[in-house]
Design a protein around this motif. Structure first.
Motif, PDB file in Angstrom:
ATOM      1  N   PHE A  27      15.754  24.347 -65.673  1.00 37.42           N
ATOM      2  CA  PHE A  27      14.781  24.428 -64.587  1.00 37.42           C
ATOM      3  C   PHE A  27      14.474  25.871 -64.201  1.00 37.42           C
ATOM      4  CE2 PHE A  27      16.708  20.273 -64.200  1.00 37.42           C
ATOM      5  CZ  PHE A  27      15.627  19.458 -63.898  1.00 37.42           C
ATOM      6  N   THR A  48      19.558  24.441 -60.970  1.00 38.61           N
ATOM      7  CA  THR A  48      20.266  23.446 -60.168  1.00 38.61           C
ATOM      8  C   THR A  48      21.702  23.412 -60.645  1.00 38.61           C
ATOM      9  OG1 THR A  48      18.250  22.135 -60.138  1.00 38.61           O
ATOM     10  CG2 THR A  48      20.261  21.065 -59.380  1.00 38.61           C
ATOM     11  N   LEU A  49      22.597  23.901 -59.809  1.00 39.74           N
ATOM     12  CA  LEU A  49      24.001  23.907 -60.192  1.00 39.74           C
ATOM     13  C   LEU A  49      24.794  23.048 -59.226  1.00 39.74           C
ATOM     14  CD1 LEU A  49      24.251  27.717 -60.976  1.00 39.74           C
ATOM     15  CD2 LEU A  49      24.140  25.841 -62.609  1.00 39.74           C
ATOM     16  N   LEU A  50      25.806  22.375 -59.768  1.00 37.85           N
ATOM     17  CA  LEU A  50      26.633  21.536 -58.910  1.00 37.85           C
ATOM     18  C   LEU A  50      27.475  22.403 -57.983  1.00 37.85           C
ATOM     19  CD1 LEU A  50      27.958  18.951 -61.514  1.00 37.85           C
ATOM     20  CD2 LEU A  50      25.893  18.846 -60.129  1.00 37.85           C
ATOM     21  N   ARG A  51      27.881  21.810 -56.867  1.00 38.75           N
ATOM     22  CA  ARG A  51      28.739  22.523 -55.918  1.00 38.75           C
ATOM     23  C   ARG A  51      30.163  22.550 -56.467  1.00 38.75           C
ATOM     24  NH1 ARG A  51      26.688  19.403 -50.454  1.00 38.75           N
ATOM     25  NH2 ARG A  51      24.483  19.870 -50.700  1.00 38.75           N
ATOM     26  N   ARG A  52      30.304  23.182 -57.609  1.00 38.49           N
ATOM     27  CA  ARG A  52      31.606  23.236 -58.269  1.00 38.49           C
ATOM     28  C   ARG A  52      31.742  24.579 -58.969  1.00 38.49           C
ATOM     29  NH1 ARG A  52      31.819  17.226 -61.072  1.00 38.49           N
ATOM     30  NH2 ARG A  52      30.865  16.142 -59.314  1.00 38.49           N
ATOM     31  N   THR A  53      32.859  24.773 -59.664  1.00 37.79           N
ATOM     32  CA  THR A  53      33.048  26.027 -60.374  1.00 37.79           C
ATOM     33  C   THR A  53      32.179  26.059 -61.630  1.00 37.79           C
ATOM     34  OG1 THR A  53      34.833  25.165 -61.709  1.00 37.79           O
ATOM     35  CG2 THR A  53      35.454  26.180 -59.618  1.00 37.79           C
ATOM     36  N   GLU A  94      33.562  23.709 -64.200  1.00 35.16           N
ATOM     37  CA  GLU A  94      33.312  22.301 -63.860  1.00 35.16           C
ATOM     38  C   GLU A  94      31.847  21.921 -64.060  1.00 35.16           C
ATOM     39  OE1 GLU A  94      36.772  21.552 -60.500  1.00 35.16           O
ATOM     40  OE2 GLU A  94      34.957  22.619 -59.947  1.00 35.16           O
ATOM     41  N   PHE A 153      30.862  18.919 -66.661  1.00 33.39           N
ATOM     42  CA  PHE A 153      30.141  17.741 -66.161  1.00 33.39           C
ATOM     43  C   PHE A 153      29.211  17.131 -67.202  1.00 33.39           C
ATOM     44  CE2 PHE A 153      26.567  15.774 -63.902  1.00 33.39           C
ATOM     45  CZ  PHE A 153      27.269  14.838 -63.158  1.00 33.39           C
ATOM     46  N   VAL A 154      28.609  17.961 -68.057  1.00 32.52           N
ATOM     47  CA  VAL A 154      27.635  17.416 -69.011  1.00 32.52           C
ATOM     48  C   VAL A 154      28.285  16.837 -70.261  1.00 32.52           C
ATOM     49  CG1 VAL A 154      25.835  18.955 -68.202  1.00 32.52           C
ATOM     50  CG2 VAL A 154      27.184  19.611 -70.184  1.00 32.52           C
ATOM     51  N   PRO A 201      33.015  29.651 -58.012  1.00 42.40           N
ATOM     52  CA  PRO A 201      32.032  28.637 -57.598  1.00 42.40           C
ATOM     53  C   PRO A 201      30.652  29.022 -58.122  1.00 42.40           C
ATOM     54  CG  PRO A 201      33.425  29.238 -55.765  1.00 42.40           C
ATOM     55  CD  PRO A 201      33.774  30.185 -56.880  1.00 42.40           C
ATOM     56  N   ARG A 230      27.643  28.423 -57.377  1.00 42.67           N
ATOM     57  CA  ARG A 230      26.532  28.823 -56.513  1.00 42.67           C
ATOM     58  C   ARG A 230      26.764  30.169 -55.851  1.00 42.67           C
ATOM     59  NH1 ARG A 230      23.817  23.674 -54.130  1.00 42.67           N
ATOM     60  NH2 ARG A 230      24.971  24.158 -52.270  1.00 42.67           N
ATOM     61  N   LEU A 231      27.895  30.796 -56.165  1.00 42.78           N
ATOM     62  CA  LEU A 231      28.097  32.169 -55.705  1.00 42.78           C
ATOM     63  C   LEU A 231      27.628  33.182 -56.743  1.00 42.78           C
ATOM     64  CD1 LEU A 231      31.587  32.169 -53.950  1.00 42.78           C
ATOM     65  CD2 LEU A 231      29.341  32.112 -52.918  1.00 42.78           C
ATOM     66  N   ARG A 249      24.704  25.628 -70.116  1.00 42.13           N
ATOM     67  CA  ARG A 249      24.955  24.197 -69.905  1.00 42.13           C
ATOM     68  C   ARG A 249      24.016  23.364 -70.767  1.00 42.13           C
ATOM     69  NH1 ARG A 249      24.258  22.300 -63.883  1.00 42.13           N
ATOM     70  NH2 ARG A 249      22.101  22.718 -64.454  1.00 42.13           N
TER      71      ARG A 249
END
Ligand SMILES: Nc1ncnc2c1ncn2[C@@H]1O[C@H](COP(=O)(O)OP(=O)(O)OP(=O)(O)O)[C@@H](O)[C@H]1O
Ligand SMILES: [Mg+2]
Lengths: 243, 233
Positions: free
Chosen positions: A89, A93-98, A101, A105-106, A134, A136-137, A150
């Motif tokens: 995208f 869009t990233l998950l609230r994870r490291t 992680e 996920f995928v 994380p 999103r940091l 990813r």
């Protein structure tokens, strides 16, 4: 290698006919008609709001089309085909994870092998030392690189990249362009959007030029930059060069 | 006089006064059970409302939202009318029992859990749904991911629900009746003892209640900063 070829053959050529997209009352895409060949790199160009991002999302099956058809090797989109498409995208869009992680996920299963593969991909985009951070940091450019890593992890045969280098520093830009060319050599068909004319010249074999939801040109990249057919494309290129 | 009450209050706590701990225990039991039942209903319901689009969904959400502000005494009164001897559920015989108190508190907390859960899950689902669709993730896995990634926010909802339950007095005093050794909880005892002029017991309970509220808030704040620091909210 054989496997990859077999896979990419199953999605291309992509034939898009009479594709229209309506959101609310505005026509976002207007009777798009084009053909995307096997193992090509295609750059989608056009001014802001031309409909480039929504074009990619529509190919990925994320938006309901109003009319028209997209055929992947003469088949309409289905579960198997969707599994073979990855979209990066414009806004990551990233998950609230490291970071790690997000990659895990995928993948369907977690094991030593998959972790090795994840680390390989993170290394490719220069994020291997951030695996426990994380996601999103991360900085904007790092997030973009993570999204790309990813997407590559699922090893799709069609890769859709929405401005994959928009926030990148020159070093990372080079890195990502090399990855794109490399993935293409390995047999992936790649459609990307960009506002970077140099990038389009360096990567693309073909150009799709959009303006106000209409596909105005589909030409070989060399021809497009030498002599665009439409006035809109001329203005777009000139504006960009002047900037 | 106030100071005296304070020392007496601490005496009650330190000497492990039997009546005092009976009250404390019942308070916790009623609050925990009503919270548990509210979460068992409210979390799935809120999640369902967040992700499913059906006719009348908005109306249901608005209803639960409005119910968050229900005055406890009114809830107490309605539950009372329903379970009193002559009411439609009078045959259950639960009036003036802890069960009645749990029912009343459930009616107070469930709307909070439903509304806030729906808000949280809707937001995260909105954020994730294109990605999940693009990745061809099963809706089951997507739902689990949303719930897992919203865990910090959901925990704060649960704590807020507990805070409301444990500090509430209007509803439980009506349906519980504030009967000694049976339905007397912290808040109702405070109300009764204060009106009787027995400030020391009231104060002792008040202090405990304050400590509970303080602890809940501390946990809430630390959860929030922890999650914020990692951008997990
Ligand atoms: N959900 C939506 N509802 C209505 N209009 C939308 C929606 N999403 C996008 N649009 C409109 O569709 C048009 C095309 O958007 P799109 O994101 O595809 O542009 P773009 O070519 O990618 O532009 P940019 O170069 O800025 O990324 C824009 O005018 C935008 O305002
Ligand atoms: Mg765009």
């Amino acid at each position: 290698m054989f496997d990859e070829q077999k896979k990419s053959k199953s999605l291309t050529p992509i034939v898009i006919s009479n594709l229209s997209l309506l959101l609310g009352k505005t026509k976002i895409l207007d009777k798009i008609k084009c053909k995307i060949h096997n193992k090509s790199i295609i750059a989608v160009l056009g001014p802001n709001g031309a409909g480039k991002s929504l074009f990619l999302k529509t190919i990925n099956g994320l938006t309901p089309v109003e009319s028209g058809k997209i055929k992947f090797n003469s088949k309409e989109i289905n579960y198997q085909i969707r599994k073979e498409i990855a979209l990066v995208f414009q806004k990551p869009t990233l998950l609230r994870r490291t970071v790690l992680e997000n990659m895990q996920f995928v993948l369907e299963k977690k094991n030593k092998l998959s972790n090795l593969e994840i680390m390989n991909h993170l290394q490719k985009v220069g994020l291997d030392t951030y695996k426990h951070k994380p996601a999103r940091l991360l900085s904007g450019g790092e997030q973009q690189r993570l999204s790309l890593a990813r997407a590559l992890l699922i090893n799709p045969s069609l890769l859709l990249l929405d401005e994959p280098t928009a926030n990148l520093d020159p070093y990372s830009l080079n890195l990502i362009e090399e990855i794109i060319l490399d993935e293409n050599k390995k047999g992936k068909t790649i459609i990307l959007t960009t506002h970077d004319m140099g990038q389009a010249k360096r990567l693309a074999k073909e150009i799709l030029f959009f303006d106000k939801g209409k596909l105005l040109e589909q030409t070989k990249a060399i021809n497009f930059f030498a002599k665009p057919k439409t006035k809109e494309a001329q203005n777009y290129i000139n504006g960009k060069i002047l900037l | 006089m106030i100071l005296e009450s304070f020392t007496h209050a601490f005496d009650l706590v330190l000497t492990l006064d039997k009546d005092f701990f009976e009250i404390l225990l019942l308070s916790m039991k009623v609050s925990f059970l009503s919270l548990l039942l509210s979460c068992l209903m409210g979390l799935p319901l809120g999640t369902y409302l967040a992700i499913k689009n059906f006719w009348g969904r908005d109306t249901v959400l608005i209803m639960f939202n409005a119910m968050m502000g229900l005055p406890p005494v009114v809830v107490g009164l309605i539950v009372y009318l329903l379970i009193s001897r002559s009411g439609p559920f009078g045959w259950l015989g639960v009036l003036y029992t802890p069960t009645a108190m749990i029912i009343a508190q459930m009616i107070l907390i469930t709307p909070i859990v439903v509304s806030l859960t729906a808000q949280i899950i809707e937001e995260i689902n909105e954020e994730y749904k294109d990605l999940f669709k693009s990745l061809v993730i099963s809706s089951h896995k997507a739902l689990i991911a949303c719930l897992y990634d919203a865990r910090y926010s959901i925990l704060t909802v649960i704590l807020a629900g507990f805070g409301r339950a444990v500090s509430e007095v209007g509803a439980v005093i009506i349906v519980g009746g504030n009967i000694d050794h049976l339905t007397r909880v912290m808040t109702t005892t405070i109300a009764l003892e204060t009106s009787k002029g027995n400030l020391s017991l009231a104060l002792a309970l008040g202090i405990i209640l304050l400590l509970i509220a303080l602890t809940i808030n501390l946990i809430l704040i630390s959860l929030k900063t922890r999650a914020k620091r990692r951008m997990y909210v």
